[in-house]
Design an enzyme around this catalytic site. Structure first.
Site, PDB file in Angstrom:
ATOM      1  CG  LEU A   1      -1.913  -1.105   1.393  1.00 47.69           C
ATOM      2  CD1 LEU A   1      -2.660  -0.977   2.724  1.00 47.69           C
ATOM      3  CD2 LEU A   1      -2.906  -1.117   0.235  1.00 47.69           C
ATOM      4  CG  ASP A   2       0.584   4.185  -3.015  1.00 46.98           C
ATOM      5  OD1 ASP A   2       1.473   3.416  -3.421  1.00 46.98           O
ATOM      6  OD2 ASP A   2      -0.308   4.658  -3.741  1.00 46.98           O
ATOM      7  CE  LYS A   3       5.088   9.133   4.716  1.00 54.24           C
ATOM      8  NZ  LYS A   3       6.081  10.220   4.566  1.00 54.24           N
TER       9      LYS A   3
END
Length: 326
Positions: free
Chosen positions: A140-142
Site C-alpha cells: 500500500l502507498d505510504k
C-alpha cells in the site's frame, strides 16, 4: 550457517508417468510449495539435482530419477528488525493480516531506510528473514490506509503470489474523488512509468494490463464516494485510473494537481479539502484462500478518522447545512 538461516532439504522420486517432461516442469510439480522462478534458480545454482548430478532446467527426464533439494535460505541482512507498531488483525502459522495506518511506509527504500512495515515484521516475526521480502506480497502507498496480507512461510508466499497473479485474491478500496459520477464502471487501461516524470505512473500503450472496477456509494455536491475492486495490482493503479477518467482522488498531490477545488465550493469545505494532505484512499476489504487450509477468508477495515471527517463535511454541505460562500 547462523541461527537466522534456514536450510531446506528434500528428496523425491520422479513418477514414471512424468517421464519425457522437462526437469523444471517436473520439479515445479513435485515441489509445488515453491514458485517456478525460485525452482529454476535453484536448478541453475546446483541446489536441485537429478540423481546427485546438476542438470539444465530444460533437460528432459525419463522417470524414476531422484530429485534432491539442498539449499540454504540466506536472509536479507540489509533489512534490520525494528520495533515498529503494527495493527495485526489476524495471524496464524501461515499468514498475517495487518491494518496499515496512514503515513507508514511498507518497504524500506532510499528515502525511508527504516521504520517501515517490513522492519516491524522482522522484529515481531524473526522467521520472516527466510521469506522473500519478509513475506510482503503486495504493498500500500505510504498515505493509503488499510488491509494487507503477509506470508509467514515459503509455501504461503507462493500461494499468495499465485492468488494475486490469477486474480483470485479480492481487494476492495474506498475512495473520495473530485466530481460527481453518474454511475459505476470499469477502467481497462494499461499502466506504465510516466515518460517524463520519474516518480509517476501513467496510462500508456506500452504499459502493463490494469483493470479497475468501481461503483458509486454516495454522491455529494461536488464529490463522490466510490468503492474500487482491483482486478490487477499496478503501482498507483486506482489513483492513475481515476485521474485518467477525470475523477482524481481528493488530496492526491501527485495526480490531482494542486488545490483543485470546485468553482462553487463553500469556505468550510474548501478548508477541509486544502487540509486533506493525502490521497483519500482506504483498503477496506481483503479476501483470499488460506494457503494451508484452502478455506476462503475475508477481513474488513473501518475507514480512518480523517476520511470520516471529510465525508461528514461533504454530507453537511450536500444537505445545505453549510454557508455557500468563500
Amino acid at each position: 550457517m547462523t541461527d537466522s538461516h534456514q536450510r531446506l532439504e528434500d528428496r523425491v522420486q520422479v513418477p514414471l508417468d512424468m517421464g519425457q517432461k522437462r526437469f523444471d516442469q517436473i520439479a515445479a510439480a513435485l515441489f509445488s510449495d515453491h514458485s517456478r522462478s525460485r525452482i529454476q534458480q535453484w536448478i541453475k545454482d546446483g541446489h536441485l539435482t537429478v540423481d546427485g548430478q546438476t542438470r539444465k532446467p530444460r533437460d528432459k527426464l525419463i522417470g524414476g530419477e531422484t530429485l534432491e533439494l539442498d539449499v540454504e535460505l540466506v536472509p536479507e541482512e540489509r533489512w534490520e528488525a525494528e520495533p515498529v507498531e503494527l495493527a495485526v488483525v489476524h495471524e496464524d502459522d501461515d499468514i498475517i493480516v495487518i491494518d496499515k495506518p496512514v503515513g507508514l511506509v511498507v518497504h524500506p527504500g532510499a528515502g525511508t531506510p527504516g521504520g517501515t512495515v517490513l522492519n516491524g515484521l522482522l522484529y515481531r516475526y524473526p522467521e520472516l528473514k527466510a521469506v522473500p521480502r519478509a513475506g510482503i506480497v503486495h504493498r500500500l502507498d505510504k498515505d493509503t490506509s488499510g488491509l494487507m496480507v503477509v506470508a509467514r512461510t515459503l509455501s504461503a508466499h507462493t500461494s499468495l503470489v499465485s492468488q494475486l497473479q490469477d486474480r483470485t485474491m479480492g481487494r476492495e478500496y474506498e475512495a473520495v474523488v473530485t466530481g460527481v459520477m453518474t454511475g459505476g464502471g470499469v477502467v481497462d487501461e494499461p499502466i506504465g512509468r510516466h515518460p517524463t516524470h520519474r516518480i509517476k505512473m501513467a496510462v500508456t500503450p506500452v504499459g502493463k494490463e490494469a483493470i479497475t472496477h468501481y461503483r458509486v456509494l454516495e454522491r455529494y455536491r461536488n464529490h463522490t464516494l466510490i468503492r474500487c475492486k482491483l482486478e490487477t495490482g499496478r503501482t498507483h493503479q486506482i489513483r492513475v485510473h481515476m485521474a485518467h477518467i477525470g475523477y482524481p482522488l481528493v488530496g492526491d498531490q501527485l495526480y490531482a494537481g494542486r488545490n483543485r477545488l470546485p468553482k462553487d465550493v463553500n469556505r468550510p469545505v474548501a478548508e477541509a479539502l486544502r487540509e486533506f494532505k493525502r490521497q483519500a484512499l482506504h483498503a477496506a476489504y481483503l479476501e483470499l484462500v488460506h494457503p494451508a487450509t484452502g478455506e476462503p477468508m475475508g477481513w474488513q477495515s473501518d475507514m480512518p478518522d480523517d476520511m470520516i471527517d471529510l465525508l461528514a463535511m461533504l454530507e453537511a454541505d450536500a444537505e445545505g447545512d453549510l454557508e455557500h460562500d468563500l
